[in-house]
Design a protein around this motif. Structure first.
Motif, mmCIF file in Angstrom:
data_model
loop_
_atom_site.group_PDB
_atom_site.id
_atom_site.type_symbol
_atom_site.label_atom_id
_atom_site.label_comp_id
_atom_site.label_asym_id
_atom_site.label_seq_id
_atom_site.Cartn_x
_atom_site.Cartn_y
_atom_site.Cartn_z
ATOM 1 N N ARG A 3 -14.625 -36.104 3.530
ATOM 2 C CA ARG A 3 -14.743 -34.481 4.115
ATOM 3 C C ARG A 3 -13.987 -34.428 5.034
ATOM 4 O O ARG A 3 -14.328 -34.987 6.184
ATOM 5 C CB ARG A 3 -16.386 -33.907 4.123
ATOM 6 C CG ARG A 3 -16.241 -32.516 4.409
ATOM 7 C CD ARG A 3 -17.647 -32.018 4.599
ATOM 8 N NE ARG A 3 -18.399 -32.914 5.691
ATOM 9 C CZ ARG A 3 -19.780 -32.426 6.045
ATOM 10 N NH1 ARG A 3 -20.420 -31.271 5.623
ATOM 11 N NH2 ARG A 3 -20.495 -32.982 6.750
ATOM 12 N N ASN A 4 -13.253 -33.372 5.303
ATOM 13 C CA ASN A 4 -12.278 -33.209 6.521
ATOM 14 C C ASN A 4 -13.286 -32.343 7.629
ATOM 15 O O ASN A 4 -13.243 -31.130 7.232
ATOM 16 C CB ASN A 4 -11.015 -32.365 6.003
ATOM 17 C CG ASN A 4 -9.834 -32.114 7.302
ATOM 18 O OD1 ASN A 4 -10.466 -32.688 8.323
ATOM 19 N ND2 ASN A 4 -8.856 -31.645 7.228
ATOM 20 N N TRP A 46 -22.648 -31.133 11.496
ATOM 21 C CA TRP A 46 -21.867 -32.201 11.548
ATOM 22 C C TRP A 46 -21.910 -32.609 13.273
ATOM 23 O O TRP A 46 -22.021 -33.858 13.328
ATOM 24 C CB TRP A 46 -20.303 -32.096 11.517
ATOM 25 C CG TRP A 46 -19.382 -32.887 12.279
ATOM 26 C CD1 TRP A 46 -18.554 -32.848 13.175
ATOM 27 C CD2 TRP A 46 -19.046 -34.242 11.609
ATOM 28 N NE1 TRP A 46 -18.006 -33.952 13.417
ATOM 29 C CE2 TRP A 46 -18.094 -34.847 12.714
ATOM 30 C CE3 TRP A 46 -19.667 -35.092 10.658
ATOM 31 C CZ2 TRP A 46 -17.676 -36.254 12.574
ATOM 32 C CZ3 TRP A 46 -19.376 -36.386 10.617
ATOM 33 C CH2 TRP A 46 -18.325 -37.012 11.528
ATOM 34 N N ASP A 52 -11.116 -28.228 19.347
ATOM 35 C CA ASP A 52 -10.467 -28.261 18.135
ATOM 36 C C ASP A 52 -8.994 -29.093 18.435
ATOM 37 O O ASP A 52 -8.208 -29.094 19.302
ATOM 38 C CB ASP A 52 -9.920 -26.921 17.766
ATOM 39 C CG ASP A 52 -11.335 -26.030 17.388
ATOM 40 O OD1 ASP A 52 -12.144 -26.603 16.975
ATOM 41 O OD2 ASP A 52 -11.330 -24.733 17.855
ATOM 42 N N ARG A 96 -20.460 -26.917 10.637
ATOM 43 C CA ARG A 96 -19.931 -27.540 11.674
ATOM 44 C C ARG A 96 -20.965 -28.149 12.699
ATOM 45 O O ARG A 96 -21.064 -29.193 13.173
ATOM 46 C CB ARG A 96 -19.000 -26.654 12.695
ATOM 47 C CG ARG A 96 -18.576 -27.071 14.074
ATOM 48 C CD ARG A 96 -17.491 -25.969 14.683
ATOM 49 N NE ARG A 96 -17.132 -26.532 15.995
ATOM 50 C CZ ARG A 96 -16.279 -25.737 16.797
ATOM 51 N NH1 ARG A 96 -15.432 -24.767 16.261
ATOM 52 N NH2 ARG A 96 -15.879 -26.227 17.814
ATOM 53 N N ARG A 142 -16.162 -32.068 17.432
ATOM 54 C CA ARG A 142 -15.746 -30.730 17.371
ATOM 55 C C ARG A 142 -15.912 -30.003 18.491
ATOM 56 O O ARG A 142 -16.258 -28.721 18.531
ATOM 57 C CB ARG A 142 -16.307 -30.165 16.042
ATOM 58 C CG ARG A 142 -15.969 -30.637 14.741
ATOM 59 C CD ARG A 142 -14.523 -30.372 14.495
ATOM 60 N NE ARG A 142 -14.024 -28.947 14.651
ATOM 61 C CZ ARG A 142 -13.974 -28.166 13.969
ATOM 62 N NH1 ARG A 142 -14.658 -28.308 12.786
ATOM 63 N NH2 ARG A 142 -13.699 -26.710 14.175
ATOM 64 N N SER A 146 -3.666 -30.430 15.271
ATOM 65 C CA SER A 146 -3.060 -31.009 13.820
ATOM 66 C C SER A 146 -3.825 -32.209 13.718
ATOM 67 O O SER A 146 -4.266 -32.970 14.426
ATOM 68 C CB SER A 146 -1.341 -31.090 14.006
ATOM 69 O OG SER A 146 -1.272 -32.014 14.701
ATOM 70 N N GLU A 154 -5.944 -34.707 10.291
ATOM 71 C CA GLU A 154 -7.258 -34.630 9.821
ATOM 72 C C GLU A 154 -8.080 -35.649 10.258
ATOM 73 O O GLU A 154 -7.736 -36.609 10.643
ATOM 74 C CB GLU A 154 -6.857 -34.979 8.107
ATOM 75 C CG GLU A 154 -6.054 -33.888 7.300
ATOM 76 C CD GLU A 154 -5.971 -34.349 6.022
ATOM 77 O OE1 GLU A 154 -5.584 -35.568 5.679
ATOM 78 O OE2 GLU A 154 -6.068 -33.494 5.117
ATOM 79 N N LEU A 160 -12.467 -31.258 10.264
ATOM 80 C CA LEU A 160 -11.946 -30.315 11.127
ATOM 81 C C LEU A 160 -11.944 -29.075 10.611
ATOM 82 O O LEU A 160 -11.381 -28.028 11.304
ATOM 83 C CB LEU A 160 -10.418 -30.727 11.436
ATOM 84 C CG LEU A 160 -10.312 -32.326 12.073
ATOM 85 C CD1 LEU A 160 -8.687 -32.493 12.296
ATOM 86 C CD2 LEU A 160 -10.749 -32.178 13.472
ATOM 87 N N GLU A 161 -12.010 -28.791 9.258
ATOM 88 C CA GLU A 161 -12.185 -27.538 8.725
ATOM 89 C C GLU A 161 -13.434 -26.993 8.594
ATOM 90 O O GLU A 161 -13.878 -25.781 8.154
ATOM 91 C CB GLU A 161 -11.668 -27.924 7.004
ATOM 92 C CG GLU A 161 -10.195 -28.320 7.045
ATOM 93 C CD GLU A 161 -10.100 -28.544 5.438
ATOM 94 O OE1 GLU A 161 -10.537 -28.532 4.765
ATOM 95 O OE2 GLU A 161 -8.738 -28.682 5.257
ATOM 96 N N LEU A 162 -14.705 -27.652 9.142
ATOM 97 C CA LEU A 162 -15.964 -27.260 9.084
ATOM 98 C C LEU A 162 -16.082 -26.100 10.096
ATOM 99 O O LEU A 162 -15.558 -25.986 11.132
ATOM 100 C CB LEU A 162 -16.943 -28.220 9.339
ATOM 101 C CG LEU A 162 -16.859 -29.502 8.588
ATOM 102 C CD1 LEU A 162 -18.022 -30.483 8.894
ATOM 103 C CD2 LEU A 162 -17.250 -28.929 7.036
ATOM 104 N N LYS A 163 -16.792 -24.842 9.560
ATOM 105 C CA LYS A 163 -16.996 -23.805 10.516
ATOM 106 C C LYS A 163 -18.680 -23.529 10.358
ATOM 107 O O LYS A 163 -19.445 -23.904 9.366
ATOM 108 C CB LYS A 163 -16.229 -22.544 9.982
ATOM 109 C CG LYS A 163 -14.924 -22.710 10.038
ATOM 110 C CD LYS A 163 -14.025 -21.768 9.637
ATOM 111 C CE LYS A 163 -12.568 -21.713 9.724
ATOM 112 N NZ LYS A 163 -11.694 -20.600 9.172
#
Length: 274
Positions: A63-64, A76, A52, A73, A49, A55, A57, A66-69
């Protein structure tokens, strides 16, 4: 554990990583090979990460990532430690402090500002340096160490995070053959003894075959090979690198035994094993 689905990264009209997909069912050591510009580093940076994805997954234990913020994040990135070709140490800082910086992602703001480390953390850092054969250098500045020693400091720093995955981006590209072998032996032992997944970008085929359980080949951003070391034949390598019949693996070998007598090599390796 890890499920990569059509992972893609574009920069304008250029596609650096093009729909890469593969699954990893259990911890293993994976080598990613390919010529410069194949997308290897961009792929690892997306996994961690640092970059970014455009596109796709990236599922870890369902758990995806790429969607963590925000905090998720950062957590991770602690679970997925990164080791770089140029070590990324603080040159004028002592070795043990560099290792302790591996805990910063899990520390409070106050602890981070004032470098407040517990006795347990300091003992753990020294134990990791001992494990990697460089504890006697703990009080030295990082810049005083050789390249191979600095890379082992970087590995110790990554282990301070207690990660589930270790990503290594060309960890031996700037090292001589003896230090390259020392670093790869360390990564292999960490995988075997700790049960951690290791994914390493590598630039030599003999290294990938010797240390990895699985090898992925990339060319122009696409995954063009996924198999065992035994399946990585010279013909397959030519296809990965886009080379003709003049392609020679010997010119890029990092194997110590290609450079010095094998008995001497074993003696040198024994001195620096983890």
């Amino acid at each position: 554990m890890l499920d990569v689905k059509a992972l893609t990264k574009t920069f304008g009209n250029n596609t650096a990583v093009d729909k890469v997909s593969f699954k990893v069912e259990k911890p293993c050591m994976i080598g990613i090979i390919g010529r410069s510009g194949a997308g290897k580093s961009t792929f690892l940076r997306m996994v961690n990460r640092l970059t970014d994805a455009s596109s796709g997954e990236l599922l870890f234990e369902g758990r995806n990532v790429l969607e963590l913020k925000g905090r998720a994040r950062r957590e991770w990135q602690s679970d997925c430690a990164m080791i770089f070709q140029q070590f990324n140490l603080v040159p004028r800082m002592d070795v043990v402090s560099n290792v302790l910086h591996g805990t910063l992602g899990k520390r409070s703001t106050l602890g981070t500002m004032f470098n407040l480390f517990t006795q347990d953390e300091i003992h753990k850092a020294i134990d990791l340096l001992e494990r990697l054969g460089i504890a006697e250098h703990a009080a030295k500045r990082a810049e005083a160490l050789s390249g191979g020693q600095q890379q082992r400091v970087a590995i110790a720093r990554a282990l301070m995070q207690d990660p589930k995955i270790i990503l290594a981006d060309e960890p031996i590209a700037s090292l001589d053959p003896m230090n390259a072998q020392t670093v790869m032996e360390a990564l292999r032992r960490i995988h075997e003894e700790d049960g951690r997944m290791v994914i390493a970008n590598l630039h030599t085929l003999d290294t990938a075959r010797r240390y990895c359980d699985r090898i992925i080949g990339m060319r122009d951003g696409r995954m063009v090979f996924d198999g065992t070391p035994a399946q990585l034949t010279t013909g397959v390598a030519r296809d990965i690198y886009g080379a003709d019949e003049n392609f020679s693996e010997a010119a890029t070998s990092t194997e110590i035994r290609d450079h010095i007598h094998s008995d001497e090599a074993e003696r040198l390796i024994a001195k620096v094993t983890v």
